[in-house]
Write a protein that holds these residues in place. Structure first.
Motif, PDB file in Angstrom:
ATOM      1  N   PHE A 156      10.269 -15.456  -6.108  1.00 56.75           N
ATOM      2  CA  PHE A 156       9.176 -15.729  -7.349  1.00 56.75           C
ATOM      3  C   PHE A 156       9.227 -17.282  -6.981  1.00 56.75           C
ATOM      4  N   ARG A 157      10.191 -18.128  -6.885  1.00 58.74           N
ATOM      5  CA  ARG A 157      10.068 -19.594  -6.648  1.00 58.74           C
ATOM      6  C   ARG A 157       9.120 -19.907  -5.334  1.00 58.74           C
ATOM      7  N   THR A 158       9.649 -19.318  -4.317  1.00 52.03           N
ATOM      8  CA  THR A 158       8.715 -19.443  -3.171  1.00 52.03           C
ATOM      9  C   THR A 158       7.383 -18.990  -3.204  1.00 52.03           C
ATOM     10  N   GLY A 159       7.224 -18.062  -3.766  1.00 45.12           N
ATOM     11  CA  GLY A 159       5.664 -17.694  -4.105  1.00 45.12           C
ATOM     12  C   GLY A 159       5.049 -18.670  -4.995  1.00 45.12           C
ATOM     13  N   GLY A 160       5.666 -19.255  -6.025  1.00 42.70           N
ATOM     14  CA  GLY A 160       4.844 -20.069  -6.949  1.00 42.70           C
ATOM     15  C   GLY A 160       4.459 -21.407  -6.032  1.00 42.70           C
ATOM     16  N   CYS A 161       5.389 -21.935  -5.182  1.00 38.26           N
ATOM     17  CA  CYS A 161       5.126 -23.032  -4.683  1.00 38.26           C
ATOM     18  C   CYS A 161       4.110 -23.005  -3.377  1.00 38.26           C
ATOM     19  N   THR A 162       4.179 -21.763  -2.834  1.00 34.62           N
ATOM     20  CA  THR A 162       2.980 -21.501  -1.797  1.00 34.62           C
ATOM     21  C   THR A 162       1.830 -21.352  -2.611  1.00 34.62           C
ATOM     22  N   PHE A 163       1.740 -20.764  -3.654  1.00 29.11           N
ATOM     23  CA  PHE A 163       0.390 -20.568  -4.498  1.00 29.11           C
ATOM     24  C   PHE A 163      -0.038 -22.009  -4.711  1.00 29.11           C
ATOM     25  N   ALA A 164       0.633 -22.826  -5.287  1.00 21.27           N
ATOM     26  CA  ALA A 164       0.330 -24.131  -5.697  1.00 21.27           C
ATOM     27  C   ALA A 164      -0.311 -24.815  -4.350  1.00 21.27           C
ATOM     28  N   LYS A 181      15.560 -32.398  -3.878  1.00 23.70           N
ATOM     29  CA  LYS A 181      15.766 -33.559  -3.235  1.00 23.70           C
ATOM     30  C   LYS A 181      15.143 -33.700  -1.815  1.00 23.70           C
ATOM     31  N   SER A 182      15.261 -32.592  -1.105  1.00 23.96           N
ATOM     32  CA  SER A 182      14.884 -32.649   0.247  1.00 23.96           C
ATOM     33  C   SER A 182      13.508 -31.850   0.600  1.00 23.96           C
ATOM     34  N   ASN A 183      12.978 -31.900   1.611  1.00 28.48           N
ATOM     35  CA  ASN A 183      11.883 -31.017   1.962  1.00 28.48           C
ATOM     36  C   ASN A 183      12.042 -29.696   2.310  1.00 28.48           C
ATOM     37  N   ALA A 184      13.241 -29.123   1.862  1.00 27.45           N
ATOM     38  CA  ALA A 184      13.502 -27.730   2.380  1.00 27.45           C
ATOM     39  C   ALA A 184      12.599 -26.681   1.975  1.00 27.45           C
ATOM     40  N   PHE A 185      11.868 -26.875   1.170  1.00 24.02           N
ATOM     41  CA  PHE A 185      10.728 -26.028   0.518  1.00 24.02           C
ATOM     42  C   PHE A 185       9.669 -25.809   1.513  1.00 24.02           C
ATOM     43  N   GLU A 186       9.547 -26.568   2.572  1.00 22.26           N
ATOM     44  CA  GLU A 186       8.335 -26.552   3.705  1.00 22.26           C
ATOM     45  C   GLU A 186       8.794 -25.281   4.513  1.00 22.26           C
ATOM     46  N   ARG A 187      10.233 -25.198   4.462  1.00 24.24           N
ATOM     47  CA  ARG A 187      10.496 -23.870   5.524  1.00 24.24           C
ATOM     48  C   ARG A 187       9.826 -22.746   5.199  1.00 24.24           C
ATOM     49  N   TYR A 188       9.484 -22.290   4.010  1.00 21.47           N
ATOM     50  CA  TYR A 188       9.306 -21.113   3.540  1.00 21.47           C
ATOM     51  C   TYR A 188       7.962 -21.099   2.659  1.00 21.47           C
ATOM     52  N   ILE A 189       6.874 -22.167   2.951  1.00 20.55           N
ATOM     53  CA  ILE A 189       5.718 -22.072   2.424  1.00 20.55           C
ATOM     54  C   ILE A 189       4.835 -21.566   3.472  1.00 20.55           C
ATOM     55  N   THR A 190       3.911 -20.807   3.200  1.00 24.14           N
ATOM     56  CA  THR A 190       3.006 -19.933   3.822  1.00 24.14           C
ATOM     57  C   THR A 190       1.561 -20.589   3.621  1.00 24.14           C
ATOM     58  N   ILE A 191       0.898 -21.263   4.648  1.00 25.54           N
ATOM     59  CA  ILE A 191      -0.397 -22.225   4.375  1.00 25.54           C
ATOM     60  C   ILE A 191      -1.319 -20.794   4.658  1.00 25.54           C
ATOM     61  N   GLU A 192      -2.416 -20.384   3.814  1.00 31.22           N
ATOM     62  CA  GLU A 192      -3.337 -19.463   4.035  1.00 31.22           C
ATOM     63  C   GLU A 192      -4.404 -19.907   5.015  1.00 31.22           C
ATOM     64  N   LYS A 193      -5.050 -19.163   5.765  1.00 33.39           N
ATOM     65  CA  LYS A 193      -5.796 -19.192   6.769  1.00 33.39           C
ATOM     66  C   LYS A 193      -7.087 -19.967   6.184  1.00 33.39           C
TER      67      LYS A 193
END
Length: 210
Positions: A156-164, A181-193
């Motif tokens: 749910f967390r990863t889905g929310g930040c990807t949507f944002a 604190k880090s840029n760890a969230f960049e690992r699981y963000i999926t950028i739509e085409k």
């Protein structure tokens, strides 16, 4: 040199479509189900860790570690969540304030859902938790025809930040609101085409203006 390796298994993210399906499976007249639903929307739209918003079980409850009724400030069109303790806020040196805005008539409006909980909780101490505990997510996604092995509370967390990110929210704001604190969230963000194409067109327009 590392010749062989197995990447860590990463859970799938919860999309807005899946969140709507989950919402439709819940009965709003049942307080426990309604509380769980609000917590799901809360994690999705705030990008916060589930451990920041609610206890993992009935025994693991502390008014100093998870979101309490006193930490929700009400305004005419939004609520403000005051986060006093999290993975990155261990000793109370600062607080994090995260807004949730009214989404009109949306099924997923966290403000409307919190308002319903507020009425139920009006007679209990403000040091009590807003949410009781986090039930099994696998049972929730199974009810929507999804494999419980592919999802977790973190989905749910990863889905929310990807949507944002895909609607244009700057990464620095996602990082701030999600308490990274880090840029760890960049690992699981999926950028739509479509977002790739949008920025490619923007680059083309910008180049023509030079």
């Amino acid at each position: 040199m590392r010749l062989e390796g197995k990447p860590p298994a990463q859970k799938l993210l919860i999309t807005l479509v899946i969140l709507v399906k989950i919402r439709q499976k819940f009965r709003p007249d049942l307080t426990v189900q309604h509380s769980f639903l609000v917590s799901l929307c809360g994690v999705f739209f705030t990008f916060l860790r589930k451990s920041t918003l609610l206890p993992s079980n009935v025994e693991n409850q502390s008014p100093n570690k998870q979101l309490c009724i006193r930490d929700v400030t009400w305004y005419s069109d939004k609520v403000l969540l005051t986060i006093r303790h999290s993975k990155t806020i261990q000793f109370g040196f600062w607080i994090l304030q995260v807004p949730l805005c009214n989404m009109a008539c949306s099924l997923l409006c966290p403000v409307s859902a919190l308002q319903s909980l507020r009425q139920v909780q009006s007679m209990i101490p403000v040091t009590c938790h807003v949410f009781s505990f986090w039930p099994k997510v696998g049972l929730t996604v199974s009810a929507c025809g999804l494999s419980p092995q592919d999802y977790s509370g973190h989905s749910f967390r990863t889905g929310g930040c990807t949507f944002a990110l895909n609607i244009g929210m700057p990464q620095v704001l996602i990082k701030l609101l999600g308490d990274w604190k880090s840029n760890a969230f960049e690992r699981y963000i999926t950028i739509e085409k479509d977002l790739h194409c949008k920025f490619a067109r923007a680059l083309g327009v910008a180049a023509l203006l030079k």
